[in-house]
Structures are given as structure tokens and as C-alpha cells.
Design an enzyme around this catalytic site. Structure first.
Site, PDB file in Angstrom:
ATOM      1  N   ARG A 168     -11.897  -3.572  -0.716  1.00  0.00           N
ATOM      2  CA  ARG A 168     -11.078  -3.199  -1.873  1.00  0.00           C
ATOM      3  C   ARG A 168     -11.960  -2.734  -3.026  1.00  0.00           C
ATOM      4  O   ARG A 168     -11.719  -3.058  -4.185  1.00  0.00           O
ATOM      5  CB  ARG A 168     -10.185  -4.367  -2.318  1.00  0.00           C
ATOM      6  CG  ARG A 168      -9.270  -4.906  -1.253  1.00  0.00           C
ATOM      7  CD  ARG A 168      -8.267  -3.843  -0.777  1.00  0.00           C
ATOM      8  NE  ARG A 168      -7.478  -4.393   0.330  1.00  0.00           N
ATOM      9  CZ  ARG A 168      -7.811  -4.271   1.609  1.00  0.00           C
ATOM     10  NH1 ARG A 168      -8.881  -3.584   1.952  1.00  0.00           N
ATOM     11  NH2 ARG A 168      -7.065  -4.797   2.550  1.00  0.00           N
ATOM     12  N   SER A 243       0.022  -7.098  -3.456  1.00  0.00           N
ATOM     13  CA  SER A 243      -0.946  -8.197  -3.379  1.00  0.00           C
ATOM     14  C   SER A 243      -1.788  -8.217  -4.654  1.00  0.00           C
ATOM     15  O   SER A 243      -2.450  -7.234  -4.976  1.00  0.00           O
ATOM     16  CB  SER A 243      -1.842  -8.022  -2.152  1.00  0.00           C
ATOM     17  OG  SER A 243      -1.067  -8.029  -0.975  1.00  0.00           O
ATOM     18  N   GLU A 338      -6.923  -7.968  -7.747  1.00  0.00           N
ATOM     19  CA  GLU A 338      -7.005  -6.593  -7.256  1.00  0.00           C
ATOM     20  C   GLU A 338      -6.684  -5.559  -8.325  1.00  0.00           C
ATOM     21  O   GLU A 338      -7.363  -4.543  -8.430  1.00  0.00           O
ATOM     22  CB  GLU A 338      -6.067  -6.392  -6.052  1.00  0.00           C
ATOM     23  CG  GLU A 338      -6.627  -6.909  -4.745  1.00  0.00           C
ATOM     24  CD  GLU A 338      -5.872  -6.342  -3.550  1.00  0.00           C
ATOM     25  OE1 GLU A 338      -5.356  -5.212  -3.662  1.00  0.00           O
ATOM     26  OE2 GLU A 338      -5.819  -7.010  -2.512  1.00  0.00           O
TER      27      GLU A 338
END
Length: 350
Positions: A168, A243, A338
Site C-alpha cells: 500500500r 479499509s 491507509e
């Protein structure tokens, strides 16, 4: 500034971010071609304002007022550049909807992205985050991208090595942060379907549906979509950014310790390390379905933070801090966020 571009002042961003946060920008503009970008960047320089590129708004948390020029990247177009026995090279402009692009690749017999179906956002945002799901990451198929240097206005090309992909992560979240606007992405896909069904219960779901028959790419895509819809709320119904935390990677030593205390811990081997399910950690910390004011965790998936109505970015940040604290207290693991946070002039990651 004499320009056909429509630049809005004091523009509400509530419907430009999937969390539905109450936020506004000093200036906002939608860009429909690369040729418009130099003019937009010139406007920002004249006003001495930072530039915030915006795609689908699915991985951002906005403060209440952004003293910046927010640029919605609405560049469209997709094409097959090359097809031979071993590969299919495709290109998409940055403003293309990611899921629609995935479905387009499958109808063009270009396979490999089916596990990444229904991930929200745009093509241009995908390499920044190195999006991934069910054992596949964007970097697995990445060839190159083009991006405009915000300072110089020049278009530059980045190959796989230059993007420095991580979990990520990419160079655009680190060394090149806030320096480029991605305009297009080129990927290498497979003319032959090679299903990857070993992550999570994707394989079990497909097997139950097809009774042992080999799945098509659309079968896999549909199963992924169904799983995601079961776990993740529709942003048009309840605001969310998908998420919210990364799945942490831990050492074998820590994994052995946790396994003794929590035999049912959800984890997957990644080389010499283990990747834990952040949603499971949050759930075990007693935070699934919890609500504080207008912010909370989703009842069906603790990894998802939701806006119940009138939340601000600061509300979300404060609640996510509490989630991190609780998980750290229980497991000795600090979760990493994130989404990208923007607050006034300042932005941060992590």
C-alpha cells in the site's frame, strides 16, 4: 485569470469524498484534458496555493477547510496498446473509474485484474496506493505511468523501479509526495486466465458456486464483488473510505507469541514475516460496531470506519487514534492508517 476552465471558490467537498465529510476547498477545478493542467498549475502558483489532485475521493480524509486548489482529475480513455501470445499491454487515463476499467480489461480478454474488482477510486490513484486484494497487487501488472511535475509542468514517465512499490505504498507517498499529478497508467496483462484463488475464502466461494468447474474471469470478478459488498458498506448509503488500516506485518517471533495467546488469529505468511488481518485485531479489541458521536466502525467489518452523518475529518482522526491505541494495548501492534489526511495547508500519511 482569463480561462475557459471553471474554477470554483469556497467549494464544498462533501460529495467529493466517499466518507461524506463536511469539508470545503478555497478553490476547486475539474480537469478534462492534460492540456488544461499547465493553466491550472499556473493559477495555483499565482495564488501561492498547494495543489491537491483528487480522483474518486475514496482514500482521503479532509479537514473542514483546505486552503488549496483541489483539482479533480477527470481524464478519460483506455486502449489496448499491444497484444501477442504472451501479454496484453493496456493503457488507461487517470480519471477512469477503476472497477469499470477492470471489467473493460476482462471483456477485452486481458486477465489479471479480476481479483481487484470493485476497489473504489480511479486508475490514477491506483499506483499511489499500490492497491491490492485477494493475493494480487497493482505492481504485479504495472509497466509505467505518466505524471505531470507540478513544479515544472513537464510530463515524466515512471517505470516499475522508479515507482518503488511497497505494501500500500509507492514513491508518491514518500520521496515524491505532492510533486506530481498522475495522468495515465500502463499495465501488462495476460491473454490467458490464470486464476489466483488461494487468498481468503474466495476459492471456497467459487468452488461452491461452480461445483468444481473452472471459473471464468467474470466468475472470479463477481465473487470478489459479492464478498466486498457483504463486508463493505455502500458509500452512497453510509460514508466510508473502505479499509481504514493496513494489515500489519509482524516477525515470526511475535507471531509465535500471539498464536499461543490467540489460537484463532487470522494471519498469512509473507516471506519471513506474517501479515495479520487488521479487521480481526480491531474486532478482538472490542471495537466492531462501536460508535462515538458521528464516527464509528462498521458492524459487519471492524476495519471500516464510517460517518453516521455530520462527521468532520478531525472526528475521524480522533476516533482512528482511539482504535490504534486499543489495538496496541491488547496486541502490542500499532496499526497504520491507509487514507491520506488533509488539514489546511498540511497533509500527512500514516
Amino acid at each position: 485569470m482569463n480561462s475557459p476552465l471553471k474554477i470554483h471558490e469556497n467549494y464544498s467537498l462533501k460529495h467529493r469524498n466517499t466518507l461524506g465529510l463536511l469539508a470545503s476547498a478555497r478553490y476547486f477545478v475539474e480537469v478534462n484534458s492534460v492540456d488544461e493542467l499547465p493553466e491550472v498549475l499556473g493559477f495555483a502558483r499565482d495564488k501561492q496555493l498547494p495543489v491537491i489532485p483528487l480522483g474518486g475521493g475514496s482514500n482521503v480524509v479532509f479537514g473542514e477547510f483546505l486552503n488549496a486548489l483541489v483539482v479533480h482529475i477527470n481524464l478519460k480513455g483506455r486502449s489496448v496498446l499491444q497484444r501477442d501470445q504472451g501479454r496484453v499491454v493496456v493503457r488507461a487515463e487517470a480519471g477512469e473509474n477503476w472497477h469499470e476499467f477492470v471489467l473493460w480489461t476482462l471483456t477485452n480478454e486481458a486477465y489479471g485484474l479480476e481479483n481487484l474488482s470493485l476497489i473504489p477510486g480511479t486508475v490514477g490513484a491506483a499506483p499511489i496506493q499500490n492497491i491490492g486484494a485477494y493475493g494480487v497487487e497493482l505492481k504485479d501488472h504495472f509497466v509505467s505511468l505518466e505524471a505531470m511535475n507540478i513544479e515544472s509542468g513537464e510530463i515524466e514517465c515512471f517505470d516499475r523501479q522508479a515507482v518503488c512499490f511497497g505494501y500500500r505504498d509507492s514513491v508518491f507517498k514518500g520521496e515524491k509526495l505532492d510533486q506530481y499529478i498522475i495522468t495515465s497508467v500502463t499495465l501488462e496483462l495476460d491473454p490467458v486466465l490464470r486464476p489466483k484463488l488461494g487468498y481468503g475464502h474466495l476459492g471456497d466461494l467459487i468452488a461452491s458456486r461452480l461445483d468444481g468447474e473452472a471459473p471464468s474471469a467474470l466468475d472470479i470478478s463477481q465473487a470478489v464483488c459479492d464478498i466486498r459488498r457483504e463486508k463493505l458498506p455502500d458509500p452512497s448509503v453510509i460514508g466510508n473510505a473502505g479499509s481504514f488500516f493496513k494489515n500489519p506485518e509482524i516477525s515470526q517471533e511475535l507471531m509465535d507469541q500471539l498464536k499461543k495467546r490467540y489460537p484463532n488469529i487470522i494471519a498469512y505468511p509473507v516471506g519471513a514475516k506474517w501479515k495479520l488481518a487488521a479487521g480481526w485485531l480491531i474486532d478482538q479489541a472490542g471495537l466492531r460496531g462501536v460508535r462515538e458521536g458521528e464516527v464509528g466502525t462498521y458492524q459487519k467489518q471492524a476495519l471500516v470506519l464510517v460517518n453516521h452523518g455530520g462527521a468532520t475529518g478531525q472526528n475521524v482522526l480522533a476516533f482512528s487514534d482511539r482504535v490504534q491505541q486499543k489495538v496496541n494495548e491488547k496486541f502490542g501492534i500499532m496499526l497504520e492508517r491507509e487514507p491520506r489526511f488533509y488539514n489546511g495547508w498540511v497533509s500527512s500519511i500514516g
